[in-house]
Scaffold this motif. Structure first.
Motif, PDB file in Angstrom:
ATOM      1  N   ILE A  92       0.854  -1.182   0.000  1.00  0.00           N
ATOM      2  CA  ILE A  92       0.000   0.000   0.000  1.00  0.00           C
ATOM      3  C   ILE A  92       0.890   1.232   0.000  1.00  0.00           C
ATOM      4  O   ILE A  92       1.846   1.318   0.778  1.00  0.00           O
ATOM      5  CB  ILE A  92      -0.914   0.039   1.241  1.00  0.00           C
ATOM      6  N   CYS A  94       0.745   5.782  -1.099  1.00  0.00           N
ATOM      7  CA  CYS A  94      -0.073   6.950  -1.464  1.00  0.00           C
ATOM      8  C   CYS A  94       0.317   7.430  -2.855  1.00  0.00           C
ATOM      9  O   CYS A  94       1.486   7.681  -3.132  1.00  0.00           O
ATOM     10  CB  CYS A  94       0.132   8.077  -0.464  1.00  0.00           C
ATOM     11  N   ILE A  95      -0.692   7.564  -3.704  1.00  0.00           N
ATOM     12  CA  ILE A  95      -0.507   8.100  -5.052  1.00  0.00           C
ATOM     13  C   ILE A  95      -1.500   9.248  -5.194  1.00  0.00           C
ATOM     14  O   ILE A  95      -2.708   9.044  -5.063  1.00  0.00           O
ATOM     15  CB  ILE A  95      -0.753   7.031  -6.137  1.00  0.00           C
ATOM     16  N   LYS A  98      -4.022   9.534  -2.446  1.00  0.00           N
ATOM     17  CA  LYS A  98      -4.936   8.412  -2.206  1.00  0.00           C
ATOM     18  C   LYS A  98      -4.148   7.161  -1.863  1.00  0.00           C
ATOM     19  O   LYS A  98      -3.134   6.862  -2.490  1.00  0.00           O
ATOM     20  CB  LYS A  98      -5.786   8.116  -3.458  1.00  0.00           C
ATOM     21  N   LYS A  99      -4.627   6.411  -0.865  1.00  0.00           N
ATOM     22  CA  LYS A  99      -3.998   5.139  -0.524  1.00  0.00           C
ATOM     23  C   LYS A  99      -4.385   4.114  -1.581  1.00  0.00           C
ATOM     24  O   LYS A  99      -5.562   3.916  -1.865  1.00  0.00           O
ATOM     25  CB  LYS A  99      -4.432   4.684   0.862  1.00  0.00           C
ATOM     26  N   CYS A 100      -3.375   3.474  -2.155  1.00  0.00           N
ATOM     27  CA  CYS A 100      -3.601   2.527  -3.239  1.00  0.00           C
ATOM     28  C   CYS A 100      -2.865   1.220  -2.990  1.00  0.00           C
ATOM     29  O   CYS A 100      -1.766   1.221  -2.428  1.00  0.00           O
ATOM     30  CB  CYS A 100      -3.076   3.110  -4.571  1.00  0.00           C
ATOM     31  N   VAL A 101      -3.463   0.135  -3.437  1.00  0.00           N
ATOM     32  CA  VAL A 101      -2.752  -1.142  -3.461  1.00  0.00           C
ATOM     33  C   VAL A 101      -1.907  -1.153  -4.731  1.00  0.00           C
ATOM     34  O   VAL A 101      -2.407  -0.836  -5.809  1.00  0.00           O
ATOM     35  CB  VAL A 101      -3.737  -2.333  -3.443  1.00  0.00           C
ATOM     36  N   ILE A 102      -0.651  -1.508  -4.578  1.00  0.00           N
ATOM     37  CA  ILE A 102       0.288  -1.484  -5.685  1.00  0.00           C
ATOM     38  C   ILE A 102       0.858  -2.882  -5.887  1.00  0.00           C
ATOM     39  O   ILE A 102       1.206  -3.565  -4.920  1.00  0.00           O
ATOM     40  CB  ILE A 102       1.433  -0.488  -5.394  1.00  0.00           C
TER      41      ILE A 102
END
Length: 106
Positions: A92, A94-95, A98-102
């Motif tokens: 996880i 931040c992009i 926004k918190k994103c699963v990567i």
């Protein structure tokens, strides 16, 4: 009230054993973060590609952390091959706030 006696020999032995395990864990994770050894990294970069963790570092917002889910996934699963872990990095980050699963792989 606790029955733990931090000055007992058993406590000290357990603490030393735990310290050794933590040291080994950290060393394994550092090896894994190197990306499969020098030859594999060189081959990947010779193709003009960034390594998965480099891509993630460039993707997430500057100064924000990346929480990797499972750096030990696939650790020592490949037998005699000197592959430290699987080739997928997940976590996880931040992009654009926004918190994103990567998910990144090699």
């Amino acid at each position: 009230e606790s029955n733990v006696n931090p000055s007992s020999s058993t406590f000290k032995q357990n603490a030393e054993a735990m310290d050794a395990l933590v040291t080994e864990l950290r060393a394994n994770i550092e090896t894994i973060k190197e990306g499969g050894g020098e030859a594999a990294r060189e081959r990947h970069m010779a193709r003009g590609k960034l390594l998965p963790r480099q891509r993630i570092d460039g993707l997430i917002d500057p100064g924000t952390p990346f929480l990797e889910f499972s750096p030990l996934a696939g650790h020592e699963m490949y037998g005699k091959d000197k592959v430290p872990a699987g080739g997928v990095v997940t976590g996880i980050g931040c992009i654009a706030g926004k918190k994103c699963v990567i998910v990144a792989n090699d």
